[in-house]
Motif scaffolding. Structure first.
Motif, PDB file in Angstrom:
ATOM      1  N   ARG A 191     -15.768   1.643  16.331  1.00  9.41           N
ATOM      2  CA  ARG A 191     -15.428   2.766  15.555  1.00  9.41           C
ATOM      3  C   ARG A 191     -15.510   3.888  16.630  1.00  9.41           C
ATOM      4  O   ARG A 191     -14.498   4.802  16.694  1.00  9.41           O
ATOM      5  N   ALA A 220      -9.957   0.757  13.394  1.00 11.86           N
ATOM      6  CA  ALA A 220     -10.037   1.523  12.034  1.00 11.86           C
ATOM      7  C   ALA A 220      -8.674   2.043  11.718  1.00 11.86           C
ATOM      8  O   ALA A 220      -8.196   2.123  10.560  1.00 11.86           O
ATOM      9  N   ARG A 221      -8.028   2.709  12.680  1.00 13.56           N
ATOM     10  CA  ARG A 221      -6.795   3.350  12.223  1.00 13.56           C
ATOM     11  C   ARG A 221      -5.678   2.503  11.887  1.00 13.56           C
ATOM     12  O   ARG A 221      -4.946   2.591  11.098  1.00 13.56           O
ATOM     13  N   ARG A 248      -7.790   6.329   2.214  1.00  8.41           N
ATOM     14  CA  ARG A 248      -8.680   5.690   3.308  1.00  8.41           C
ATOM     15  C   ARG A 248      -9.078   6.608   4.399  1.00  8.41           C
ATOM     16  O   ARG A 248     -10.266   6.500   4.807  1.00  8.41           O
ATOM     17  N   ILE A 249      -8.080   7.303   4.933  1.00  8.53           N
ATOM     18  CA  ILE A 249      -8.229   8.250   6.158  1.00  8.53           C
ATOM     19  C   ILE A 249      -9.372   9.346   5.752  1.00  8.53           C
ATOM     20  O   ILE A 249     -10.122   9.419   6.710  1.00  8.53           O
ATOM     21  N   CYS A 250      -9.315   9.694   4.806  1.00  9.58           N
ATOM     22  CA  CYS A 250     -10.163  10.850   4.166  1.00  9.58           C
ATOM     23  C   CYS A 250     -11.498  10.299   4.249  1.00  9.58           C
ATOM     24  O   CYS A 250     -12.626  10.828   4.734  1.00  9.58           O
ATOM     25  N   ARG A 267     -12.800   7.706   5.830  1.00  8.55           N
ATOM     26  CA  ARG A 267     -13.244   7.333   7.172  1.00  8.55           C
ATOM     27  C   ARG A 267     -13.659   8.651   8.053  1.00  8.55           C
ATOM     28  O   ARG A 267     -14.479   8.672   8.698  1.00  8.55           O
ATOM     29  N   GLU A 296      -5.671  13.097  11.792  1.00  6.85           N
ATOM     30  CA  GLU A 296      -5.553  11.619  11.734  1.00  6.85           C
ATOM     31  C   GLU A 296      -4.207  11.258  10.735  1.00  6.85           C
ATOM     32  O   GLU A 296      -3.557  10.435  11.110  1.00  6.85           O
ATOM     33  N   THR A 340       0.807  -1.156   0.054  1.00  4.49           N
ATOM     34  CA  THR A 340      -0.034   0.136   0.085  1.00  4.49           C
ATOM     35  C   THR A 340       0.860   1.182  -0.041  1.00  4.49           C
ATOM     36  O   THR A 340       1.814   1.085   0.743  1.00  4.49           O
ATOM     37  N   ASP A 377      -6.416   1.322   8.370  1.00  2.00           N
ATOM     38  CA  ASP A 377      -5.962   2.218   7.364  1.00  2.00           C
ATOM     39  C   ASP A 377      -4.526   1.953   6.711  1.00  2.00           C
ATOM     40  O   ASP A 377      -4.125   2.428   5.599  1.00  2.00           O
ATOM     41  N   VAL A 386      -3.392   5.224   1.479  1.00  2.00           N
ATOM     42  CA  VAL A 386      -3.552   5.260   3.027  1.00  2.00           C
ATOM     43  C   VAL A 386      -4.357   6.849   3.303  1.00  2.00           C
ATOM     44  O   VAL A 386      -5.292   6.665   4.029  1.00  2.00           O
ATOM     45  N   VAL A 403      -0.649   9.044  12.045  1.00  2.61           N
ATOM     46  CA  VAL A 403      -0.111   7.978  11.227  1.00  2.61           C
ATOM     47  C   VAL A 403       1.501   8.146  11.739  1.00  2.61           C
ATOM     48  O   VAL A 403       2.073   7.142  11.762  1.00  2.61           O
TER      49      VAL A 403
END
Length: 232
Positions: free
Chosen positions: A133, A140-141, A11-13, A15, A55, A3, A144, A8, A59
């Motif tokens: 969540r 979830a983090r 995915r974060i945006c 979520r 977020e 990935t 990601d 990534v 990371v």
């Protein structure tokens, strides 16, 4: 399949700000640019930007804000250290399963009031997702970052990244245990509501106590085994 950073970030945006339309593109010199692709009010845009930025920094990346866009620039020792601190804080908060049982019972009652026709399996699926969540957050983090290589040329930064991976594995394992606790709490609370017709404090206290007793029994059963291994 590995990935990359762009995946990534996407995915974060999705979520953190699912209602916000953004354009995500890689930078020529490395990194990722995030720009709004739709019309948002200033306040909404500010909130979305800060939620996403928080977020992304968690990371372990350096992130800069430039007017209406965010620039994700790569690994930062300062931000990886921040991630390590937050992981350690999370581990401290996950020492007791009782808090998760309480959260599961409360969420089950709320779901039951809104969806009285829902079966136990339907309630279980919905509330487990809520607990994952809103209460645990880290599953979830961690998801990601699935497949993302964590490495850096600088040895000191590389060590921080590897330590982060180690802590994440511990958090993941403990969260899996908490998800089981949540499931037990949901089942216990659902029975109080649907089968025994109880609600409110009495139902929640009964359900949580059942989970607590199960946790104590499991701990007591594991202690003799651990003692036996220690004294071999």
């Amino acid at each position: 399949m590995s990935t990359d950073m762009t995946q990534v970030v996407r995915r974060i945006c999705a979520r953190v700000a699912p209602a916000v339309d953004v354009e995500i593109s890689p930078l020529a010199y490395g990194g990722v640019r995030i720009e709004p692709a739709g019309e948002l009010g200033d306040t909404q845009q500010w909130i979305a930007d800060h939620q996403i930025m928080r977020e992304l920094m968690l990371v372990g990346w350096a992130v800069e804000s430039e007017k209406t866009r965010l620039m994700v620039l790569g690994w930062s020792a300062v931000q990886v250290q921040h991630r390590l601190r937050m992981l350690r804080i999370s581990l401290e908060g996950l020492q007791s399963g009782e808090r998760t049982a309480v959260a599961a019972a409360a969420a089950t009652e709320e779901h039951y009031r809104a969806h009285r026709e829902a079966s136990l399996d339907e309630t279980l699926a919905a509330v487990v997702a809520d607990i994952e969540r809103d209460h645990l957050r880290w599953p979830a983090r961690l998801a990601d970052l699935d497949g993302l290589e964590r490495s850096a040329d600088l040895p000191s930064l590389n060590r921080l990244l590897q330590r982060s991976v180690e802590l994440e594995n511990t958090v993941r394992r403990i969260c899996d245990g908490h998800m089981q606790v949540a499931a037990d709490g949901i089942r216990a609370m659902w029975k109080q509501l649907a089968e025994h017709g109880r609600s409110g404090d009495e139902a929640r206290e009964t359900a949580v106590e059942q989970v607590r007793q199960a946790l104590l029994a499991a701990r007591a059963a594991s202690e003799p085994a651990a003692t036996a291994v220690t004294h071999r």
